[in-house]
Design a protein around this motif. Sequence first.
Motif, short mmCIF file in Angstrom:
data_model
loop_
_atom_site.label_atom_id
_atom_site.label_comp_id
_atom_site.label_asym_id
_atom_site.label_seq_id
_atom_site.Cartn_x
_atom_site.Cartn_y
_atom_site.Cartn_z
N PRO A 102 0.79 -1.23 0.00
CA PRO A 102 0.00 0.00 0.00
C PRO A 102 0.83 1.29 0.00
CG PRO A 102 -0.97 -1.59 1.48
CD PRO A 102 0.33 -2.16 1.02
N GLY A 103 1.80 1.41 0.87
CA GLY A 103 2.60 2.63 0.92
C GLY A 103 3.33 2.87 -0.38
N TRP A 104 3.98 1.84 -0.89
CA TRP A 104 4.73 1.96 -2.13
C TRP A 104 3.81 2.36 -3.27
CZ3 TRP A 104 4.37 -0.63 -6.78
CH2 TRP A 104 5.40 -0.40 -7.68
N ALA A 105 2.64 1.69 -3.39
CA ALA A 105 1.72 1.97 -4.48
C ALA A 105 1.20 3.41 -4.41
CB ALA A 105 0.55 0.98 -4.45
N LEU A 106 0.86 3.88 -3.23
CA LEU A 106 0.35 5.25 -3.09
C LEU A 106 1.41 6.28 -3.48
CD1 LEU A 106 -1.65 4.88 0.22
CD2 LEU A 106 -2.59 5.26 -2.06
#
Length: 188
Positions: A102-106
């Motif tokens: 999630p963090g990377w994708a955002l």
Amino acid sequence: MSEYRPPSAARVVVGVSGSLGSLTALGRAAYEARRRGAELWPVLAWEPPGGDQAARRFPASAAMVEEWERLARERLVGALREVFGGTDTGLPGQALVARGAPGWALVQIADRKDDILVVGAGRRGRLHRALSPSVGRYCLAHATCPVLAVPPSPLQAALAAVHRRNTWRLRLDTGDLQKEFETVPPDA
């Protein structure tokens, strides 16, 4: 969602997981998008159970990837319905389901200088922080655009207290609960 526009307008990208904290963040992101005249981009990021390496290592789980992505789409649609009453937010933009942490994708999606990234900043204890990395902390450390960390709704703490009392089968004093809800501001 409203019709897609070319990616030239300012965007408010918001991480959505379906949790109460992410629903609060989605509502705040819509407010920010309206206020700034920006597009709203709700993003639900997902990973196969065990991560991508596990999915590659076990071919049987690779067949499940389509099902996991379908479930992620359903969760995103459910979150939009929960906050907006339907899938149309009333704002220009695009809802996305992204595969990855999630963090990377955002951070990868909110990659323009005029973007704003909105994430929920839930209350987390030491044990939870040690066992599960924080998406908000990752975004704050790695984003190239401003990040708005939205605290949980005060109602979430009241709901958690009621849940704990029910779990332990303790008597629930509705007078205390009423006082708790009266202290919550109307826009929460």
